[in-house]
Structure formats: C-alpha cells, structure tokens
Design an enzyme around this catalytic site. Structure first.
Site, PDB file in Angstrom:
ATOM      1  N   LYS A  15       0.862  -1.187   0.000  1.00  0.00           N
ATOM      2  CA  LYS A  15       0.000   0.000   0.000  1.00  0.00           C
ATOM      3  C   LYS A  15       0.899   1.237   0.000  1.00  0.00           C
ATOM      4  O   LYS A  15       1.854   1.294   0.797  1.00  0.00           O
ATOM      5  CB  LYS A  15      -0.802  -0.088   1.291  1.00  0.00           C
ATOM      6  CG  LYS A  15      -1.969   0.800   1.496  1.00  0.00           C
ATOM      7  CD  LYS A  15      -2.756   0.211   2.689  1.00  0.00           C
ATOM      8  CE  LYS A  15      -3.752   1.150   3.243  1.00  0.00           C
ATOM      9  NZ  LYS A  15      -3.298   1.711   4.544  1.00  0.00           N
TER      10      LYS A  15
HETATM   11  O1  G3P Z   1      -6.112   2.848   6.815  1.00  0.00           O
HETATM   12  C1  G3P Z   1      -6.431   4.120   6.351  1.00  0.00           C
HETATM   13  C2  G3P Z   1      -7.727   4.691   6.839  1.00  0.00           C
HETATM   14  O2  G3P Z   1      -8.575   3.721   7.346  1.00  0.00           O
HETATM   15  C3  G3P Z   1      -7.560   5.862   7.752  1.00  0.00           C
HETATM   16  O3  G3P Z   1      -8.598   5.980   8.625  1.00  0.00           O
HETATM   17  O4  G3P Z   1      -9.532   6.707  10.756  1.00  0.00           O
HETATM   18  O5  G3P Z   1      -7.260   7.516  10.101  1.00  0.00           O
HETATM   19  O6  G3P Z   1      -9.295   8.355   8.916  1.00  0.00           O
HETATM   20  P1  G3P Z   1      -8.664   7.216   9.663  1.00  0.00           P
END
Ligand code: G3P
Length: 209
Positions: A84
């Site tokens: 990723k």
């Molecule tokens: O893994 C990336 C994504 O899920 C980020 O989530 O909660 O940091 O906005 P968040």
C-alpha cells in the site's frame, strides 16, 4: 473482496479470522505504531493468524528505499501481502514497476477521480479513498467523488476499497455508491450484524423455550 478489517492488532486479526466473513486486513503506519512493534514483525504475525490478504503501507523516505521495503514485505508472504502506498505521481510510477514484477499494490489516500484513473492505468489492484476524512475535508461532494472513482475503474483490474469509516451509516452509504470493498475497525464490523430490535425479538422468542 467485501469486508476487510482496518487494524494491525494480532488479537483483532484472530477475531476477524474466527468471524469467517472478513476477507482481508488493511494496516497503516498509525495502526502499526499503536502495536509498539516493528512493522515487518507485525506483518509476519498478521499473515500467520489470518487467511486472507494483508495490506502493508510503505514508509521509507525515497523511492529506492520504498521499493526495497516493498520487496521485504512481499517476501514475508508473497501470496498474501498487498503493498500500500499513498497516492503521488512518484508512487504511481513506482507501482507501475512493482506490478509487472508480480507485487499486488494498492494506492491509498486517493482523493480525486484523476488519481483513481491513473491508479487503474498502472494496474494497482485497489484504490483507497478515505470516506470520513473526505466528508470532513471536502464536504458535500465527497460521495460524488467516490462514485466517480467507481465509474472510472469499472472494467479494469482495479477495485475501489473504501476506508476511514466512523459509522455504519457511512459504510452503507459507500456500499450504495457502488463500492464493493470496505475496510473498517473491528468495532464497526461487530456492530454491523447486531440491532437492538433483533435482540428484542430473540428475547421475545426465548419466553417460549
Ligand atoms: O487505513 C487508512 C484509513 O482507514 C484511515 O482511517 O480513521 O485515520 O481516517 P482514519
């Protein structure tokens, strides 16, 4: 893939494995940092306890170092590791070389349809928009952008994998926008199958037992 777990916790991965319907695990540098362990060690454990694909985000500072990091992660479990990387032109160019070499790649932090289009051109397996962040940072047009991403990659080898969910309403709105793959924390996955009225129905039936 359909539902994925967004976590780097080995305990969460075990629970996801037991559930049976979780098809992959996505991690990111914050989730890895929360474990307090080196990323590649965490990745090794996750692929051990979970049967599906495990996404690992590159963090090295240069393209050369990120390419080395990609190979190190891939070699831990070539059939399960998905690399990723945040979406930039530089990283798209890197992915355009990793994919023909046999490494599955996902472009993350995708905010525009143009980025999603280019990710499909370099044959990334996934493009990852951050739904809750987009709603907060872009506002009303966020879901239209996600819908455009779905249309732009349709018919290619690239799938939209939406992330950054804070509620089940967001998850369902995103699925209804045509996104097939959704990654979310364990608490949302566990909440998805329950409803207070289902519980009430179970308790009503129990009176006849
Ligand atoms: O893994 C990336 C994504 O899920 C980020 O989530 O909660 O940091 O906005 P968040």
């Amino acid at each position: 893939m359909g539902i994925l777990l967004d976590s780097a916790s080995v305990e969460d991965a075990r629970r996801a494995q037991e559930l049976g319907f979780v098809e992959g695990i996505t991690t990111n540098p914050r989730l890895i940092a929360e474990t307090g362990r080196p990323g590649l060690d965490v990745l090794s454990d996750l692929v051990e306890v979970f049967d599906g694909d495990v996404f690992f985000q590159l963090t090295a500072n240069t393209v050369e170092a990120r390419t080395d990091e990609a190979w190190q992660a891939y070699e831990i479990r070539p059939d399960k590791v998905v690399i990723k990387v945040p979406t930039t032109t530089e990283n798209l160019a890197m992915v355009s070389k990793l994919v023909p070499a046999g490494i599955q790649c996902a472009m993350t932090a995708v905010y525009s349809p143009a980025q999603a289009y280019l990710a499909a051109q370099v044959r990334a397996a996934f493009v990852i928009p951050y739904v809750n962040r987009m709603k907060r940072q872009i506002g009303e047009g966020a879901m239209d952008i996600v819908r455009d991403m779905v249309r732009l990659v349709a018919g290619s080898q690239t799938q939209v994998l939406a992330a950054s969910f804070k509620s089940l309403d967001e998850v369902i709105e995103t699925r209804l926008a045509g996104v097939d793959c959704l990654t979310m924390p364990l608490d949302l996955i566990l909440a998805m199958g329950n409803h207070e009225l289902s519980q009430q129905a179970i308790e009503d039936f129990a009176r006849y037992l």
